[in-house]
Write a protein that holds these residues in place. Structure first.
Motif, PDB file in Angstrom:
ATOM      1  N   ARG A  63       2.555   3.186  -5.886  1.00 38.97           N
ATOM      2  CA  ARG A  63       2.809   3.587  -4.498  1.00 38.97           C
ATOM      3  C   ARG A  63       3.962   4.596  -4.457  1.00 38.97           C
ATOM      4  NH1 ARG A  63       3.130  -0.756   0.596  1.00 38.97           N
ATOM      5  NH2 ARG A  63       2.332   0.724   2.124  1.00 38.97           N
ATOM      6  N   VAL A  67      14.533   3.646  -1.351  1.00 31.58           N
ATOM      7  CA  VAL A  67      14.036   2.412  -1.979  1.00 31.58           C
ATOM      8  C   VAL A  67      13.053   1.770  -1.014  1.00 31.58           C
ATOM      9  CG1 VAL A  67      14.655   0.119  -2.825  1.00 31.58           C
ATOM     10  CG2 VAL A  67      16.137   2.080  -3.319  1.00 31.58           C
ATOM     11  N   TYR A  95      -0.064   4.251  18.190  1.00 38.56           N
ATOM     12  CA  TYR A  95       0.766   4.088  16.999  1.00 38.56           C
ATOM     13  C   TYR A  95      -0.028   4.423  15.737  1.00 38.56           C
ATOM     14  CZ  TYR A  95       4.146   1.926  13.844  1.00 38.56           C
ATOM     15  OH  TYR A  95       5.068   1.700  12.860  1.00 38.56           O
ATOM     16  N   PHE A 101      12.164   4.751  -5.397  1.00 40.64           N
ATOM     17  CA  PHE A 101      11.828   3.545  -6.172  1.00 40.64           C
ATOM     18  C   PHE A 101      11.092   2.564  -5.272  1.00 40.64           C
ATOM     19  CE2 PHE A 101      13.222  -0.925  -6.993  1.00 40.64           C
ATOM     20  CZ  PHE A 101      12.298  -1.163  -8.005  1.00 40.64           C
ATOM     21  N   GLU A 158      19.220  -8.338  -1.432  1.00 44.52           N
ATOM     22  CA  GLU A 158      19.423  -8.113  -2.876  1.00 44.52           C
ATOM     23  C   GLU A 158      19.548  -6.619  -3.174  1.00 44.52           C
ATOM     24  OE1 GLU A 158      15.478  -9.950  -3.474  1.00 44.52           O
ATOM     25  OE2 GLU A 158      15.002  -8.306  -4.852  1.00 44.52           O
ATOM     26  N   ALA A 186       4.751   2.071   4.299  1.00 44.60           N
ATOM     27  CA  ALA A 186       4.175   2.857   5.382  1.00 44.60           C
ATOM     28  C   ALA A 186       5.232   3.626   6.171  1.00 44.60           C
ATOM     29  CB  ALA A 186       3.400   1.927   6.321  1.00 44.60           C
ATOM     30  N   GLN A 201      16.900  -0.417   6.760  1.00 43.48           N
ATOM     31  CA  GLN A 201      15.927  -0.582   7.856  1.00 43.48           C
ATOM     32  C   GLN A 201      16.252  -1.839   8.667  1.00 43.48           C
ATOM     33  OE1 GLN A 201      13.744   0.155   9.881  1.00 43.48           O
ATOM     34  NE2 GLN A 201      12.794   2.036   9.191  1.00 43.48           N
ATOM     35  N   LYS A 202      15.763  -1.852   9.896  1.00 45.26           N
ATOM     36  CA  LYS A 202      15.818  -3.070  10.690  1.00 45.26           C
ATOM     37  C   LYS A 202      14.668  -3.976  10.253  1.00 45.26           C
ATOM     38  CE  LYS A 202      12.465  -3.315  12.769  1.00 45.26           C
ATOM     39  NZ  LYS A 202      11.008  -3.202  12.468  1.00 45.26           N
ATOM     40  N   PRO A 203      14.679  -5.267  10.350  1.00 44.81           N
ATOM     41  CA  PRO A 203      15.901  -6.017  10.633  1.00 44.81           C
ATOM     42  C   PRO A 203      16.849  -5.936   9.438  1.00 44.81           C
ATOM     43  CG  PRO A 203      14.077  -7.499  10.123  1.00 44.81           C
ATOM     44  CD  PRO A 203      13.507  -6.127  10.142  1.00 44.81           C
ATOM     45  N   ILE A 207       8.880  -1.373  -6.041  1.00 43.60           N
ATOM     46  CA  ILE A 207       8.390  -2.295  -7.085  1.00 43.60           C
ATOM     47  C   ILE A 207       6.915  -2.024  -7.364  1.00 43.60           C
ATOM     48  CG2 ILE A 207      10.089  -4.162  -6.842  1.00 43.60           C
ATOM     49  CD1 ILE A 207       8.147  -5.526  -4.908  1.00 43.60           C
ATOM     50  N   HIS A 241      14.176  -3.661  18.314  1.00 40.72           N
ATOM     51  CA  HIS A 241      14.563  -2.315  18.769  1.00 40.72           C
ATOM     52  C   HIS A 241      15.012  -2.359  20.233  1.00 40.72           C
ATOM     53  CE1 HIS A 241      13.452   0.130  15.347  1.00 40.72           C
ATOM     54  NE2 HIS A 241      12.233  -0.342  15.322  1.00 40.72           N
ATOM     55  N   GLN A 281      16.443   3.173  15.050  1.00 37.52           N
ATOM     56  CA  GLN A 281      16.290   4.574  15.468  1.00 37.52           C
ATOM     57  C   GLN A 281      15.867   4.758  16.916  1.00 37.52           C
ATOM     58  OE1 GLN A 281      12.619   3.179  14.829  1.00 37.52           O
ATOM     59  NE2 GLN A 281      13.940   3.186  13.070  1.00 37.52           N
ATOM     60  N   TRP A 312       0.667  -5.282   7.656  1.00 40.33           N
ATOM     61  CA  TRP A 312       1.829  -5.711   6.868  1.00 40.33           C
ATOM     62  C   TRP A 312       1.591  -7.171   6.462  1.00 40.33           C
ATOM     63  CZ3 TRP A 312       2.142  -3.365  11.687  1.00 40.33           C
ATOM     64  CH2 TRP A 312       2.659  -2.072  11.711  1.00 40.33           C
TER      65      TRP A 312
HETATM   66  N1  LIG Z   1      10.331   1.759  13.585  1.00 39.91           N
HETATM   67  C1  LIG Z   1      10.871   1.129  12.573  1.00 39.91           C
HETATM   68  O1  LIG Z   1      12.069   1.118  12.476  1.00 39.91           O
HETATM   69  C2  LIG Z   1      10.033   0.414  11.562  1.00 39.91           C
HETATM   70  C3  LIG Z   1       8.629   0.489  11.587  1.00 39.91           C
HETATM   71  C4  LIG Z   1       7.910  -0.176  10.584  1.00 39.91           C
HETATM   72  C5  LIG Z   1       8.606  -0.898   9.596  1.00 39.91           C
HETATM   73  N2  LIG Z   1       9.969  -0.987   9.637  1.00 39.91           N
HETATM   74  C6  LIG Z   1      10.741  -1.768   8.642  1.00 39.91           C
HETATM   75  O2  LIG Z   1      10.755  -1.056   7.405  1.00 39.91           O
HETATM   76  C7  LIG Z   1      10.641  -1.962   6.324  1.00 39.91           C
HETATM   77  C8  LIG Z   1       9.404  -1.571   5.489  1.00 39.91           C
HETATM   78  O3  LIG Z   1       8.260  -1.595   6.328  1.00 39.91           O
HETATM   79  P1  LIG Z   1       6.902  -0.871   5.920  1.00 39.91           P
HETATM   80  O4  LIG Z   1       6.126  -0.668   7.168  1.00 39.91           O
HETATM   81  O5  LIG Z   1       7.169   0.328   5.090  1.00 39.91           O
HETATM   82  O6  LIG Z   1       6.228  -2.023   5.050  1.00 39.91           O
HETATM   83  P2  LIG Z   1       5.177  -1.878   3.865  1.00 39.91           P
HETATM   84  O7  LIG Z   1       4.654  -3.243   3.612  1.00 39.91           O
HETATM   85  O8  LIG Z   1       4.203  -0.789   4.156  1.00 39.91           O
HETATM   86  O9  LIG Z   1       6.078  -1.403   2.620  1.00 39.91           O
HETATM   87  C9  LIG Z   1       7.105  -2.167   2.088  1.00 39.91           C
HETATM   88  C10 LIG Z   1       7.353  -1.635   0.681  1.00 39.91           C
HETATM   89  O10 LIG Z   1       8.517  -2.256   0.138  1.00 39.91           O
HETATM   90  C11 LIG Z   1       8.272  -2.447  -1.253  1.00 39.91           C
HETATM   91  N3  LIG Z   1       9.229  -3.426  -1.765  1.00 39.91           N
HETATM   92  C12 LIG Z   1       9.276  -4.755  -1.524  1.00 39.91           C
HETATM   93  N4  LIG Z   1      10.349  -5.315  -2.137  1.00 39.91           N
HETATM   94  C13 LIG Z   1      10.971  -4.303  -2.798  1.00 39.91           C
HETATM   95  C14 LIG Z   1      12.128  -4.239  -3.602  1.00 39.91           C
HETATM   96  N5  LIG Z   1      12.860  -5.332  -3.873  1.00 39.91           N
HETATM   97  N6  LIG Z   1      12.488  -3.042  -4.120  1.00 39.91           N
HETATM   98  C15 LIG Z   1      11.742  -1.925  -3.880  1.00 39.91           C
HETATM   99  N7  LIG Z   1      10.634  -1.918  -3.114  1.00 39.91           N
HETATM  100  C16 LIG Z   1      10.256  -3.101  -2.576  1.00 39.91           C
HETATM  101  C17 LIG Z   1       6.815  -2.890  -1.300  1.00 39.91           C
HETATM  102  O11 LIG Z   1       6.261  -2.765  -2.602  1.00 39.91           O
HETATM  103  C18 LIG Z   1       6.190  -1.948  -0.278  1.00 39.91           C
HETATM  104  O12 LIG Z   1       5.732  -0.740  -0.870  1.00 39.91           O
HETATM  105  C19 LIG Z   1      10.567  -3.354   6.931  1.00 39.91           C
HETATM  106  O13 LIG Z   1      11.849  -3.918   6.976  1.00 39.91           O
HETATM  107  C20 LIG Z   1      10.097  -3.116   8.359  1.00 39.91           C
HETATM  108  O14 LIG Z   1      10.571  -4.093   9.262  1.00 39.91           O
HETATM  109  C21 LIG Z   1      10.676  -0.334  10.591  1.00 39.91           C
END
Ligand SMILES: NC(=O)c1ccc[n+]([C@@H]2O[C@H](COP(=O)([O-])OP(=O)(O)OC[C@H]3O[C@@H](n4cnc5c(N)ncnc54)[C@H](O)[C@@H]3O)[C@@H](O)[C@H]2O)c1
Length: 359
Positions: free
Chosen positions: A58, A27, A278, A52, A98, A31, A113-115, A54, A197, A142, A180
């Motif tokens: 994507r 879900v 990165y 999945f 949620e 990125a 995922q964190k947080p 929203i 982290h 991780q 982001w």
């Molecule tokens: N190294 C790591 O652990 C690391 C690195 C980057 C991001 N993250 C975490 O991962 C999470 C996502 O980051 P990202 O870089 O992919 O962000 P992103 O903005 O690229 O993607 C977030 C995605 O979540 C989707 N989304 C939002 N609400 C949703 C819902 N209720 N149901 C389904 N999809 C939903 C959005 O449409 C979007 O495609 C964040 O919590 C971020 O903190 C962790």
């Protein structure tokens, strides 16, 4: 010395998943799912059966890139798919409660995922819900599975540097927060979304501190609302000290991402390769200086994998082992409540300019 080093690499290889596969749905097709989670799972042959987001387009693009058979229209469709046993969530923290609540209530195991949650009370609600539903709830911190850091932890467990006396992490990089857009508006930026982290890892090595002090800063005129530089210091009753210094405003190209662990019988020093370029990065470096082995000066440990994507297999493998035969999680929701409390204390310290005690 080869034998000693293999005692470390064998333990680090714990990231390998069990042979019995359990269908996974993801879900959030953002990125990090695209560049880290899914490539790591695919390389390990883990079955991701559906995705999945929203943002349906994507999700479709990610499904095509990673050959995922099903693109769900909504979360209800995910939970109606009886084949799904584990749900891997990577959505912004504000949305995670949620999603995780619905998934746990449907009796599925969760890797979040964190947080993990925006505040400790939310985290506690999720942990209690998972306990009542007898589902596994793990947090994707991780860095605990990143090869260099995991190997350093194993060296400490093996007693190679004696008792830890000091721990420092120094990160001096440029981060393009506008990648982001939702992060630009958050008041809690750096610690909550990046240094979490490092704070989680300091807890993993040293346990809960007696108190913390944190100073935070911003670049004049920066677009992001929240803090982009933090210096966090930890106080332990034993006299051990730790510091995490993270600066995301270095645009001069001389990135630095180093850690050092001092001990009564030696020291470990390393770099976090990911942060030199990165999200491609490079493998970490790791060296140990030990009077226990003993080493003749600094002994290099050969790190061969990367934080992204390789370390992302570890948290999922840990979940799959917990589901398979009840093995303890390396990064459980319950344990992560300590990281959330620590983060909360650091923000309180920034606001009050005081040391904050952790009881
Ligand atoms: N190294 C790591 O652990 C690391 C690195 C980057 C991001 N993250 C975490 O991962 C999470 C996502 O980051 P990202 O870089 O992919 O962000 P992103 O903005 O690229 O993607 C977030 C995605 O979540 C989707 N989304 C939002 N609400 C949703 C819902 N209720 N149901 C389904 N999809 C939903 C959005 O449409 C979007 O495609 C964040 O919590 C971020 O903190 C962790």
């Amino acid at each position: 010395m080869i034998t000693e080093l293999s005692a470390v690499s064998d333990a680090v290889a714990i990231s390998a998943p069990p042979s019995v596969h359990r269908p996974i749905a993801v879900v959030g097709a953002g990125a990090i799912m695209d560049v880290a989670h899914l490539p790591a799972y695919r390389a390990a042959g883990l079955p991701v059966v559906g995705v999945f987001d929203i943002d349906h387009e994507r999700a479709r693009a990610v499904a095509e890139r990673h050959e995922i058979p099903t693109v769900y229209r909504d979360l209800a469709e995910v939970l109606a798919d009886d084949t799904v046993e584990v749900v891997d969530i990577a959505v912004p923290a504000a949305r995670q409660e949620e999603v995780a609540t619905a998934v746990i209530q449907a009796g599925r195991h969760v890797l979040a995922q964190k947080p993990f949650a925006p505040d400790p009370p939310t985290g506690i609600r999720l942990v209690e819900l998972a306990e009542s539903m007898h589902t596994v709830l793990a947090v994707n911190q991780q860095l605990r599975f990143d090869e260099g850091m995991a190997a350093a932890h194993r060296m400490v467990e093996l007693g190679w540097i004696g008792d830890i006396t000091a721990f420092s992490i120094t990160v001096d990089i440029w981060t393009e927060w506008s990648d982001w857009p939702w992060l630009l508006e958050t008041e809690r930026l750096e610690i909550m979304n990046h240094s979490i982290h490092y704070h989680d890892v300091v807890r993993w090595f040293l346990g809960e501190p007696a108190g913390v002090f944190c100073a935070a800063g911003r670049l004049p005129g920066q677009r992001a609302v929240g803090e982009t530089r933090t210096i966090s210091t930890y106080l332990y009753d034993s006299g051990v000290s730790a510091v995490v210094h993270a600066n995301h405003t270095n645009d001069h190209g001389d990135n630095k991402a180093e850690f050092r662990i001092g001990g009564t019988s030696g020291a470990i020093r390393g770099t976090l390769g990911l942060l030199y370029d990165y999200p491609h990065g490079r493998p970490d470096t790791l060296e140990v200086h030990s009077t226990v082995l003993p080493t003749d000066g600094w002994l290099p440990y050969p790190v061969t994998t990367r934080w992204i994507p390789d370390a992302f297999l570890g948290p999922m493998a840990s979940v799959l082992w917990a589901v398979a035969d009840g093995q303890p999680l390396r990064s459980s929701g319950l344990d992560n409540l300590g990281t959330l409390r620590l983060v909360e204390a650091l923000y309180t310290s920034i606001a009050t300019k005081q040391v904050v005690a952790l009881g």
